[in-house]
Design an enzyme around this catalytic site. Structure first.
Site, short mmCIF file in Angstrom:
data_model
loop_
_atom_site.label_atom_id
_atom_site.label_comp_id
_atom_site.label_asym_id
_atom_site.label_seq_id
_atom_site.Cartn_x
_atom_site.Cartn_y
_atom_site.Cartn_z
N CYS A 1 1.23 -3.89 2.29
CA CYS A 1 0.97 -4.86 3.36
C CYS A 1 1.93 -6.04 3.26
O CYS A 1 2.66 -6.19 2.28
CB CYS A 1 -0.47 -5.36 3.29
SG CYS A 1 -1.70 -4.19 3.91
N TYR B 1 -8.07 -2.28 -6.87
CA TYR B 1 -8.47 -3.55 -6.25
C TYR B 1 -9.63 -3.30 -5.29
O TYR B 1 -9.81 -2.18 -4.76
CB TYR B 1 -7.30 -4.21 -5.51
CG TYR B 1 -6.66 -3.37 -4.43
CD1 TYR B 1 -7.20 -3.28 -3.15
CD2 TYR B 1 -5.50 -2.63 -4.70
CE1 TYR B 1 -6.62 -2.51 -2.17
CE2 TYR B 1 -4.92 -1.85 -3.71
CZ TYR B 1 -5.48 -1.81 -2.45
OH TYR B 1 -4.90 -1.02 -1.47
N HIS C 1 -1.43 -10.19 6.51
CA HIS C 1 -2.68 -10.89 6.20
C HIS C 1 -2.46 -12.01 5.19
O HIS C 1 -1.42 -12.10 4.52
CB HIS C 1 -3.73 -9.90 5.67
CG HIS C 1 -3.36 -9.21 4.40
ND1 HIS C 1 -3.38 -9.84 3.17
CD2 HIS C 1 -2.98 -7.93 4.14
CE1 HIS C 1 -3.04 -8.99 2.22
NE2 HIS C 1 -2.77 -7.82 2.79
N GLY D 1 -3.38 1.49 7.92
CA GLY D 1 -3.71 0.41 7.00
C GLY D 1 -2.64 -0.62 6.74
O GLY D 1 -2.74 -1.38 5.78
#
Length: 206
Positions: free
Chosen positions: A171, A136, A154, A150
């Site tokens: 994430c 990605y 979001h 990281g």
């Protein structure tokens, strides 16, 4: 003989004074080290180089804050719950890492915020092969950073299963409107508790 008799009390006084000075030096050194460590720690409430009132207490970075902004993100419920001084102010659906890229549970503190971040599988050390299904290269909006490695909370406008199916590379995904609210709500130093995920390792990506 008189001189010898007088020298004994003097030696005793000198020894006592020296012991007192040594003890004072040891205590000052210990206090200085502890206070210095606390003053340097983020979020201790003290100015740089000045010990906070509780500077000599054990570090509490891994404990949830009792006041202020505290957000709990729970994979078992697929929910983000934001609180202020213990009162819930928002509840949103949340997405987590897929089985191969699990999100890490733990207590974090907000390190920073970016209105837009470029996230790539190559920089996350997942793959640099553009032909891989794990490849990605994304522009990610409203990113709240939890770790230097990281881990972000979001917006994920491409993820239409937030709150039901976990599809991220580690994430935490929010729907765009919810992510914007959380971005505006978050302040550097806020406590964010991620739970119900296990403690998987490996790379972290969107």
């Amino acid at each position: 003989m008189t001189r010898n008799r007088l020298s004994s009390p003097r030696r005793a006084a000198l020894s006592s004074g020296l012991a007192t000075l040594l003890m004072a030096a040891v205590c000052a050194g210990t206090t200085g080290l502890q206070a210095g460590s606390a003053a340097a720690a983020p979020g201790n409430g003290g100015a740089a180089g000045v010990a906070a009132p509780d500077a000599l207490q054990p570090a509490r970075d891994t404990e949830p804050a009792a006041t202020g902004h505290v957000t709990t993100i729970d994979q078992s419920t697929h929910q983000l719950r934001a609180t202020v001084d213990g009162k819930t102010v928002a509840v949103f659906p949340a997405g987590f890492g897929m089985a191969r890229f699990p999100t890490r549970s733990g207590t974090y503190h907000v390190l920073g915020k970016d209105p837009m971040v470029e996230m790539t599988s190559c920089s996350a050390r997942i793959t640099c092969d553009s032909g891989s299904p794990d490849y990605y290269d994304l522009q990610v909006p409203d990113a709240v950073r939890l770790t230097s490695g990281g881990l972000f909370v979001h917006a994920a406008p491409w993820d239409h299963s937030v709150g039901s199916v976990d599809t991220s590379h580690g994430c935490i995904h929010l729907n765009p409107a919810d992510a914007k609210w959380f971005y505006d709500f978050s302040q550097v130093g806020d406590t964010v508790i991620v739970e119900g995920t296990g403690r998987g390792g490996g790379p972290v990506g969107p």
